[in-house]
Enzyme design. Sequence first.
Site, PDB file in Angstrom:
ATOM      1  N   ASP A  98       0.933  -1.132  -0.090  1.00  0.00           N
ATOM      2  CA  ASP A  98       0.083   0.052   0.013  1.00  0.00           C
ATOM      3  C   ASP A  98       0.950   1.169  -0.142  1.00  0.00           C
ATOM      4  O   ASP A  98       2.016   1.154   0.444  1.00  0.00           O
ATOM      5  CB  ASP A  98      -0.803   0.116   1.236  1.00  0.00           C
ATOM      6  CG  ASP A  98      -1.821  -1.012   1.320  1.00  0.00           C
ATOM      7  OD1 ASP A  98      -2.043  -1.349  -0.028  1.00  0.00           O
ATOM      8  OD2 ASP A  98      -2.246  -1.601   2.287  1.00  0.00           O
TER       9      ASP A  98
HETATM   10  N1  URA Z   1      -1.371  -5.834   3.823  1.00  0.00           N
HETATM   11  C1  URA Z   1      -1.994  -4.811   3.774  1.00  0.00           C
HETATM   12  O1  URA Z   1      -2.850  -4.622   4.307  1.00  0.00           O
HETATM   13  N2  URA Z   1      -1.169  -3.785   3.178  1.00  0.00           N
HETATM   14  C2  URA Z   1       0.092  -4.018   2.610  1.00  0.00           C
HETATM   15  O2  URA Z   1       0.735  -3.087   2.066  1.00  0.00           O
HETATM   16  C3  URA Z   1       0.528  -5.300   2.473  1.00  0.00           C
HETATM   17  C4  URA Z   1      -0.184  -6.391   3.149  1.00  0.00           C
END
Ligand code: URA
Length: 236
Positions: free
Chosen positions: A101
């Site tokens: 993310d």
């Molecule tokens: N899980 C998430 O919620 N975000 C990420 O960036 C990676 C795994």
Amino acid sequence: MIRLQKYISECGIASRRKAEELITNGKVSVNGKIVKELGTKINESDAVVVNGKLLKKDVKKYYLLYKPREVISSSKDEKGRKTVVNLIKTTDRIYPIGRLDYDTTGIILLTNDGELSNLLTHPSHNVEKEYLAKVKGFFKKEDANKLSDGVILNGKKTKKALFKMDRYDKKSDSSYVKVIITEGRNHQVKDMFALLGYEVLKLKRERYAFLNLSGLKSGEYRQLTIKEVKQLYSLK
Ligand code: URA
């Protein structure tokens, strides 16, 4: 040594059959000489010209990046935000393997090797991904057990995982939780915590299979070694 038609098709400009046609039609030269013979073998260092254009073999590249916050995990962003590809000095057309993310930090691999990328992101492939999550409040043991055993997320049970309290910080009333998952669903870690009412304040991926961030600071990267690439290919 490699067969000329194979080399041409591996450069991505023509199928093997089309490459053979180009050769027999006299459209291909090797080191300045037209070659019409189909079985001709060449070295990768030879200058192969097809229809007047010098071929460049797509050399496979593999990078390990320590992704900072506020960087997007794709090659392009329509909103003009900085991408993980922007952080790597290369003219090769690389892209990230999987995603983190925008506000998640940590290890992410980038490559132009589609075969490896498909292999590692295929759902049947159980690559371990380890995270350190900072969540609001005290993370209860019973919740760790529930998340580790699997919960229903978007109608489908998550695979066995590990959610384990690392430490509780009284001052900020937050818990640091070690998480190991083998799936790669979108926002999986945050959504799993959210299911039990925990807000994720920070998320960092510390390990991808056997690879970690050692020696790198946020925003830094290195190329993988040949040995590491081979190891990734042999993961089951
Ligand atoms: N899980 C998430 O919620 N975000 C990420 O960036 C990676 C795994």
